[in-house]
Motif scaffolding. Structure first.
Motif, short mmCIF file in Angstrom:
data_model
loop_
_atom_site.label_atom_id
_atom_site.label_comp_id
_atom_site.label_asym_id
_atom_site.label_seq_id
_atom_site.Cartn_x
_atom_site.Cartn_y
_atom_site.Cartn_z
N CYS A 168 27.83 6.69 49.59
CA CYS A 168 27.05 6.16 50.93
C CYS A 168 25.88 5.78 50.94
O CYS A 168 25.14 5.98 50.10
N PHE A 178 22.18 4.80 53.31
CA PHE A 178 21.40 5.71 54.14
C PHE A 178 21.59 5.33 55.53
O PHE A 178 21.22 6.07 56.68
N LYS A 187 29.70 11.32 48.03
CA LYS A 187 28.40 11.67 47.48
C LYS A 187 27.56 10.83 48.77
O LYS A 187 27.53 9.50 48.79
N GLU A 220 21.12 10.09 49.26
CA GLU A 220 20.25 11.14 48.98
C GLU A 220 19.08 11.12 49.91
O GLU A 220 18.33 12.23 49.96
N SER A 252 23.90 -1.53 48.89
CA SER A 252 23.30 -2.78 48.42
C SER A 252 24.23 -3.47 47.54
O SER A 252 24.89 -2.90 46.83
N ASN A 294 31.55 -2.58 50.32
CA ASN A 294 30.84 -3.23 51.30
C ASN A 294 29.31 -3.47 50.95
O ASN A 294 28.58 -2.25 50.80
N MET A 295 28.73 -4.48 50.94
CA MET A 295 27.58 -4.60 50.63
C MET A 295 26.54 -5.30 51.58
O MET A 295 26.71 -5.32 52.81
N CYS A 316 23.97 -3.06 58.69
CA CYS A 316 24.22 -4.09 58.00
C CYS A 316 25.00 -5.19 58.84
O CYS A 316 24.96 -6.32 58.15
N GLU A 353 17.88 -9.93 51.78
CA GLU A 353 18.21 -9.41 52.94
C GLU A 353 16.87 -8.44 53.32
O GLU A 353 16.43 -7.50 52.62
P1 NAD Z 1 21.84 1.53 48.04
O1 NAD Z 1 22.72 0.57 47.45
O2 NAD Z 1 20.37 1.67 47.73
O3 NAD Z 1 22.31 2.96 48.08
C1 NAD Z 1 23.56 3.14 48.35
C2 NAD Z 1 24.23 4.20 47.47
O4 NAD Z 1 24.26 3.88 46.14
C3 NAD Z 1 23.58 5.57 47.51
O5 NAD Z 1 24.18 6.62 47.49
C4 NAD Z 1 22.62 5.56 46.21
O6 NAD Z 1 22.34 6.75 45.78
C5 NAD Z 1 23.51 4.64 45.22
N1 NAD Z 1 22.70 3.94 44.20
C6 NAD Z 1 21.68 3.13 44.61
N2 NAD Z 1 21.28 2.17 43.54
C7 NAD Z 1 22.21 2.57 42.58
C8 NAD Z 1 22.35 2.04 41.36
N3 NAD Z 1 21.44 1.23 40.93
N4 NAD Z 1 23.27 2.57 40.55
C9 NAD Z 1 24.20 3.62 41.14
N5 NAD Z 1 24.17 4.15 42.39
C10 NAD Z 1 23.07 3.61 42.99
O7 NAD Z 1 21.90 1.10 49.77
P2 NAD Z 1 20.77 1.60 50.88
O8 NAD Z 1 19.53 1.26 50.71
O9 NAD Z 1 21.37 3.11 51.08
O10 NAD Z 1 21.69 1.04 52.09
C11 NAD Z 1 21.35 0.01 52.61
C12 NAD Z 1 22.06 -1.33 52.03
O11 NAD Z 1 23.58 -1.13 52.35
C13 NAD Z 1 21.87 -2.59 52.71
O12 NAD Z 1 21.97 -3.59 51.72
C14 NAD Z 1 22.97 -2.61 53.87
O13 NAD Z 1 23.27 -4.13 54.15
C15 NAD Z 1 24.17 -2.25 53.20
N6 NAD Z 1 25.22 -1.74 54.12
C16 NAD Z 1 26.34 -2.41 54.07
C17 NAD Z 1 27.31 -2.07 54.89
C18 NAD Z 1 28.65 -3.01 55.04
O14 NAD Z 1 29.62 -2.38 55.74
N7 NAD Z 1 28.50 -4.30 54.45
C19 NAD Z 1 27.07 -1.02 55.71
C20 NAD Z 1 25.85 -0.25 55.77
C21 NAD Z 1 24.89 -0.73 54.64
#
Ligand code: NAD
Length: 514
Positions: free
Chosen positions: A165, A167, A191, A194, A244, A265-266, A299, A399
């Motif tokens: 998930c 944040f 998961k 964090e 992301s 979903n990104m 998002c 973004e």
């Molecule tokens: P993030 O990618 O930094 O973190 C998401 C999850 O991935 C966390 O649980 C984190 O621990 C893990 N993670 C982060 N980097 C990693 C890596 N390099 N390798 C393995 N695991 C890793 O995202 P965030 O900052 O928590 O959330 C914001 C992002 O999520 C924005 O880009 C937003 O657009 C996107 N988002 C998309 C949707 C959608 O439905 N399309 C919905 C909500 C958020």
């Protein structure tokens, strides 16, 4: 309110000099991790450390997967009506504890209490939808495909599934994942982010209270290492990811290389087109709410407005309304937007705004130097507007994920649609117009998964699916709705023959045909 087996940020009295440690959930018990490393969970409005989340150890992870694997055989054979009843009870308990859940979201994530209630509510709707799983999971039947032969298909659960998930929606996104998965008969490893794991634990506690058997839902914590362990584990069949693009594409390729299903979903860059005939007041309000609500950390937040016929006549009114928004801690009444998640996020937003200015955009409203009395160390960014933005600027290509609206201009609807279609992301796009012809052209030609017509944040309810596309989604089965059920089930087809076979005396060596 129910009493938790652990302290969370919903309980301010627990935030003392020694912040509580967030437990794992393994085999139905909330257990403290033996991790050597813990990460601080920080209230973004105050910088207070509200809890500490472990980097769950490899042994603990393996034990979570093995308890999910063990629980699968009895859970998949539990009547669907019983599984649905657990969800019926779960939705009732989420309603009961709505305020507690929302307070936790506000404390750990920062959004306003009202917005946090919306976060919980949009997840609750997925739980409600899962209550009708027997109908959603129905198979198909054709009788007499050949003489005395019928064929039917069954949608069976996959086994152990996992969810990773972000944040920004600490209640809604876990609820996009495990309720659908477990009601289909799977077991689950969650998961949480964090940065704000507390809400997942509170939800899990309610799921257990609702009767979810031990081992069906497990929670582990951490960052890259635990994510890689999830991708690599041979007992995990499917991975649901939201976050992301960097993480999402890594997880998509690593987990699918191991033969798993992945839905990812990104990121996004959501656009709105404003036509000259748009209803002025409704459009202004929609742009402000979608651009700055949740401090732009949705998002589906609006990040770019393309004004057909020029932005001039809209600018002053938008600046005026944006300036009137109250930036404050989410816990304070009447706050319109709270802080962004971290100091790093704030710095990143500042530098993208600065790059826009250096690239020639006009800074119509600058929220970078905001100070919120009483919360001077909070990660606040006030509403910010850049106009004369072009497609080559960094602030447009990246973004921003903050309360920043970019204004662009186009001479025609055609040109505006081209701008949006040339953007790599494809989560959401909206048009504001009173012309049905313009709306229909937009709906037909726009390359975005979720289209709004006079609707700024067109996120579908759970009887549809969340349908981002292009770089905003990887996989082929979207979250929730029918596609969500298909993601968490695979099809078995059964062909059965029941006829009087007394006359079948010959062996038929040819391929059977009817
Ligand atoms: P993030 O990618 O930094 O973190 C998401 C999850 O991935 C966390 O649980 C984190 O621990 C893990 N993670 C982060 N980097 C990693 C890596 N390099 N390798 C393995 N695991 C890793 O995202 P965030 O900052 O928590 O959330 C914001 C992002 O999520 C924005 O880009 C937003 O657009 C996107 N988002 C998309 C949707 C959608 O439905 N399309 C919905 C909500 C958020």
């Amino acid at each position: 309110l129910g009493t938790s087996h652990f302290s969370t940020a919903a309980d301010p009295s627990s935030i003392k000099l020694n912040p509580p440690r967030v437990p794992n959930l393994i085999g139905g018990s909330f257990v403290d991790s033996k991790a050597a490393t813990f990460i601080d969970v920080i209230n973004p409005a105050t910088q207070e450390v509200v809890s500490q989340v472990p980097l769950t150890t490899d042994d603990e992870f393996k034990s979570a997967v093995s308890s999910a694997k063990k629980a699968f055989s009895s859970w998949r054979n539990t009547p669907i009506t019983t599984r649905q009843r657990v969800m019926l009870k779960f939705q009732e308990l989420i309603r009961r504890d709505m305020d507690k859940l929302a307070r936790n979201v506000t404390t750990e994530q920062g959004k306003t209490l009202k917005d946090a209630q919306g976060d919980v509510f949009r997840g609750l709707e997925v739980v409600e939808h899962a209550c009708g799983m027997a109908t959603l999971q129905m198979g198909e039947y054709v009788s007499n495909v050949s003489h005395g032969i019928d064929t039917f298909s069954i949608r069976e659960p996959l086994g152990v599934c996992a969810g990773i998930c972000p944040f920004n929606f600490p209640a809604m996104i876990p609820l996009w994942m495990f309720p659908v998965a477990v009601t289909c008969g799977n077991t689950f490893i969650l998961k949480p982010s964090e940065k704000d794991p507390g809400c997942s634990l509170l939800l899990a506690e309610l799921a257990l209270e609702a009767g979810l058997p031990e081992g069906v839902l497990n929670i582990v914590h951490g960052t890259h290492d635990i994510v890689n362990a999830i991708c690599d584990d041979d007992d995990i069949r499917a991975v649901s990811f939201v976050g992301s693009n960097v993480a999402g594409m890594h997880i998509y390729s690593r987990a699918s290389a191991k033969g798993k299903r992945v839905q990812s979903n990104m990121g996004a860059k959501n656009h709105a087109i404003v036509m000259p005939d748009a209803n002025v007041d409704a459009t202004l309000n929609a742009l402000i709410a979608a651009g700055f609500g949740a401090a732009g950390q949705r998002c589906m937040a609006l990040s770019t407005v393309v004004f057909v016929g020029g932005s001039q006549s809209w600018e002053n009114k938008l600046i005026e309304r944006a300036k009137a928004l109250k930036v404050n801690a989410g816990i304070e009444p009447d706050t319109d937007l709270g802080p962004v998640i971290s100091k790093q996020a704030k710095e990143r937003i500042h530098s993208l705004v600065q790059s826009g200015v250096e690239d020639g955009a006009r800074l119509l409203l600058d929220g970078r130097n905001i100070v919120v009395p009483g919360y001077e160390s909070g990660n606040f960014v006030g509403p910010t507007i850049l106009s004369n933005v072009t497609a080559t600027m960094e602030c447009y290509k990246d973004e921003i994920f903050g309360p920043v609206l970019l204004f662009m201009e186009a001479d025609s609807l055609e040109e505006a649609i081209n701008i949006i279609n040339n953007n790599k992301y494809g989560n959401g796009a909206s048009i504001f117009t009173t012309s049905g012809v313009a709306a229909r052209k937009f709906q037909t030609e726009i390359e975005a998964g979720q289209v709004g017509i006079n609707v700024p944040i067109p996120v579908p309810l759970p009887f549809f699916s969340f349908t981002g596309n292009k770089a905003s989604f990887a996989g082929d089965l979207n979250f929730y709705g029918k596609a969500g059920v298909n993601f968490f089930t695979h099809i078995k087809t059964v062909t059965q023959q029941w006829k009087d076979s007394a006359g079948d005396s010959k062996i038929n060596m040819a391929m059977p045909t009817s």
